[in-house]
Design a protein around this motif. Sequence first.
Motif, mmCIF file in Angstrom:
data_model
loop_
_atom_site.group_PDB
_atom_site.id
_atom_site.type_symbol
_atom_site.label_atom_id
_atom_site.label_comp_id
_atom_site.label_asym_id
_atom_site.label_seq_id
_atom_site.Cartn_x
_atom_site.Cartn_y
_atom_site.Cartn_z
ATOM 1 N N ARG A 1 20.829 -2.680 -4.412
ATOM 2 C CA ARG A 1 20.369 -3.977 -4.886
ATOM 3 C C ARG A 1 18.919 -3.891 -5.390
ATOM 4 N N LEU A 2 18.094 -3.185 -4.603
ATOM 5 C CA LEU A 2 16.698 -3.040 -5.036
ATOM 6 C C LEU A 2 16.620 -2.288 -6.370
ATOM 7 N N LEU B 1 21.310 -2.731 0.355
ATOM 8 C CA LEU B 1 19.903 -2.891 -0.021
ATOM 9 C C LEU B 1 19.407 -1.874 -1.062
ATOM 10 N N LEU C 1 6.106 -2.088 4.402
ATOM 11 C CA LEU C 1 7.038 -2.953 5.128
ATOM 12 C C LEU C 1 7.960 -2.171 6.060
ATOM 13 N N GLY C 2 7.730 -0.870 6.169
ATOM 14 C CA GLY C 2 8.471 -0.081 7.152
ATOM 15 C C GLY C 2 9.600 0.759 6.585
ATOM 16 N N ALA C 3 9.697 0.873 5.254
ATOM 17 C CA ALA C 3 10.797 1.653 4.677
ATOM 18 C C ALA C 3 10.558 3.140 4.899
ATOM 19 N N ARG C 4 11.633 3.862 5.172
ATOM 20 C CA ARG C 4 11.526 5.308 5.346
ATOM 21 C C ARG C 4 11.739 5.997 4.004
ATOM 22 N N ASN C 5 11.434 7.297 4.026
ATOM 23 C CA ASN C 5 11.586 8.109 2.812
ATOM 24 C C ASN C 5 12.985 8.027 2.226
ATOM 25 N N ARG C 6 13.971 8.042 3.121
ATOM 26 C CA ARG C 6 15.354 8.064 2.659
ATOM 27 C C ARG C 6 15.664 6.837 1.802
ATOM 28 N N LEU C 7 15.167 5.688 2.252
ATOM 29 C CA LEU C 7 15.405 4.458 1.491
ATOM 30 C C LEU C 7 14.716 4.536 0.125
ATOM 31 N N LEU D 1 7.132 -1.068 -0.126
ATOM 32 C CA LEU D 1 8.269 -0.832 0.768
ATOM 33 C C LEU D 1 7.818 0.007 1.956
ATOM 34 N N ARG D 2 6.963 0.964 1.684
ATOM 35 C CA ARG D 2 6.457 1.817 2.754
ATOM 36 C C ARG D 2 5.668 0.980 3.770
#
Lengths: 816, 224
Positions: free
Chosen positions: A445-446, A442, A734-740, A731-732
């Motif tokens: 890809r993003l 992911l 939608l639940g994305a963490r800092n690392r992502l 993204l945040r």
Amino acid sequence: MPDPRLLLRPWRSGAFRIQALALLVASLAIAAVVLLRGELEHRFANRTAEAIGGDLILEGSQPASEPQIALLGDRPRSAISRFTTVLVRDDTFVLVSVKAVDDGYPLFGQLRVSERRFGDPVAVDRGPPAGEVWLAGTALDRLDQNLGEFITVGDRALLVSKVLVREPDQGAGFYSMNPRLMMNLADVPSTGILGPGTRVRHELRIAAPGDQLTEVAEALRPTLAVNQEIDTREDAGLRSMGPLRQLTLWGQLAVMMVVLLCGGAVYLAAGVRGAEQAGRCAVMKTFGASRRRILGQVLGRELLALLPSLLLGLGLAALAFTLLRRWLGEALAWQPPWHTWLLLGLAPVVIWAGFALPRLWRLAHLPARDILGDRPQAPSARAGLNLIGALAAPVLVAMMLSGSLSDLGQLLALMVAVAVGLPLLLWGPLRLADRAGQRWPLPARLALRRLSRRPLTTLPMLAAMVLALSIMSLATQVGQQLLADWRDRLPENAPNYFVLNLFDQDLDAFRDWLDRHDARVPGYYPVVRGRLTRINDEPVREAVTKEEDDDDQGQRALNRDLSLTEADTLPDSNRTLEGRWVGDAAGEVSVESELAESLGLTVGDSLTFTGQAGDLQATVVGLREVDWESFEPNFYFMFSPGTLDGQSRYWLTSFYLPENRTGELPDLIRQFPQITLLDVNALLDQAQGLIDQASRAALALAVLLLAASVLVMAAAWLAGGQQRRRDEALLRVLGARNRLLRRVAVLEQLLLLGGAALFAHLLHLAALVPLGVKLFDGDLPLSAWILLPWVVVLPLLALEALRPRSQDRPLARLAH
Amino acid sequence: MASTPVLDARQLSKTVPAPEGTLTLLDDIHLTLNPGDSLAITGPSGSGKSTLLGLLAGLDVPSAGEVRLRGEPFSALDEDGRAALRGRYCSFVFQAFHLVADLNALENVQLPLEIAGAARARERARHWLERVGLGHRERHFPAQLSGGEQQRVALARAFAVEPDLLFADEPTGSLDRANGDQVAQLLFDLNRDHGTALVLVTHDPALAAHCAHHHELVEGRLNA
């Protein structure tokens, strides 16, 4: 008059500041190069005029006629006569080259004379007064003549009052075989030397600065007698001197690249600036403002706000120009005409108009609803046209600055090809990467999608970065190569003395003397004087050409005795272009390539020379390129060892002796009184000074290029900034963490910057050959400088990895 | 034993510094939402609806009070923890759709599933795209879809993670009547079919009327 606060407001925008900085750099680079080139050309015109003794020289076997002199009015001029004569003292005869000068001599520059042999020279503005002569040191040595004594010249006894050390119009003619005697023109009739049949050249040297040269030449040309000709400073070839030619070419190349890079930065930043201005335009439209009013307010204010940086760039260039002048330290400095300043002021405006205007102009033509409704705008075909249109700007700048495209035609064609072709070339790999990335994790890809799905944004940005990085690495490599080339050409211990007339019996003792004095000697060359008489057994005049052309190198070579030499090794300053270097067997000759071309010689031709002890024959086995600026002995014809046996010969050598040991030279002259010692320190200083100046200029250009490259990077980063922030916010949510988020950002930069660096390597590789041919008369070798982009890319990646993620409320960011 | 509320907000308030002193945006908000519940929050512009939504979803930090999702308090978590909790239980539908422009319809639906580390993300995304009637448009990018289609993709994205709680912020606000009705119908159908609790922020009384509960936000306070 707009409110000054309104003009300050755009400076709050990062995109505007990048635009302003890019235009400042472009303005500075263009102005610096134009002023530098103007100054150098002006100085070279002066130096060339000094070297040949005047802006224009009317030369003939008869003095200039009264009507000719009358045509010149009160224009500064100087008359001289040149001939050779023999000086006799006791049993010694010395052939001297006489220069008889009037009170107007020298027209440019100064003479250097000294009160004793090897004494400190002093500069003087006039030649010797009537009744006196000045003699070159070598003539004094050979005649054992002292200053203050009289010497007989023809029928006249004249006082030897000074040692002649250097003439300003000596030019590159330090190879003159005979030592110089300078006397007053008024004394010439009383010597009785000149009579019918005497070989004498009369020169009338005329000062005609700038455009007056053509005017004077045109006026004189119809009056020329059969024996007369005109030589001008423009005919002299000093301008083609290697480092200067390279610097001028490099300067043009570099400044066009700076313009292109700064244009790229302006283009990218203008996109961001357009987005910033879009809301205002839409509101103005909604309230009924006309397009003209919107454009006037948006563009007019933008341009006015940019004015300080344009003026600052010009001001900095003017300051650098003043410092350069002070540094070069000559009284005759160039005064740029007003139209040059006007062009310099307009050039950055043209760049802005080409790169930023189309993007801002579009604002006035977008429906307000699209902007206010934040309706995603479909990629417009006009974006591609903008890019092509923007390429017209540097072309226009080039035309404005050089007056024509002919000088820069190839360069511009290359630039346009790269700027248009590169995005097209990169499109393929981007499409491939998009397909290949379907199975990537992911974050990768993003990151890839952000680039691959916005080709109209990504491709120009990627192309600009590829260009910036490749230019940076190429500029550094070329700059370093130029410096190395120039230093190699004139090392610090380049020979500063040349020795002629060294005979066989003195050779060993002379060698010993130099060894004892730690002098560096590149080599010893036997010299035989001979004339080329037959080519392939055909008399040379018939073999060469039926057309007389006195300017032709071959014709000149045929009309005089040549210095022939033999050697077993190819000198460092020579390069075999065709065939091979001479072998061990006698009867082979290597010929300087340009002369060979002029004479129509090819490998395998048989040449016959007539020397003092009869004919000698050799077969051409190779053609050599000779670096005539190497300050080492160079020859048109170099024979295999043994070919010149039996001819009367002397030895020629050069050596380097540190200046603090020149006090030991009188001892050398006393021990070998027959040698001719030529001091080329002054010429060497001049050439080394020139190279030093050229090196600094090249370095300054490289710094400007680097600045422009960094600006492109900054603009590219800024251009993607808003979208990047919105994507991160989403993204945040939608639940994305800092690392992502961090991974996506770093991978995106890695793909963009890393990809740009890799393509920059390819472009660097592809440019090595054409640049090598253009600037170095050969290939440019691959060097570690090709990796330089990573020095910029890796810290940027580290910065991105360490950049703190914004703690702003994601919803608030999505709302913007 | 009563099930744990999906959303439990107590004594929630939000203040911000302003030139004239502290400005109270929200004051003493109490909310409880059980699985399958639907709550409409209406109110005039500037009443604090979006601020409240941000606090309930853990996208902003309250000045006082507590929000719990499935009994887990946001206040005990750092930013990453709040993101993870949100990802586990919540989904969003926005007025401006907020699809990722660089991803096609399928990839947009797939995105939250992948962020949550869900298995068979692609197949599930495709299934949800079919559910909203856009299976045939999966390779289309947001710019190639109409507003109504974009919002349907956003609904598929929201329901693909099978959330316990859906926040919908003016979901029909950018759509014309026909598309708005279609999207609203879909929203409530999915809400009903999957037992998802719904917090709907809207200006539209007709839309609010579809919800089981309705609160009006006036000057930072909720009126039942």
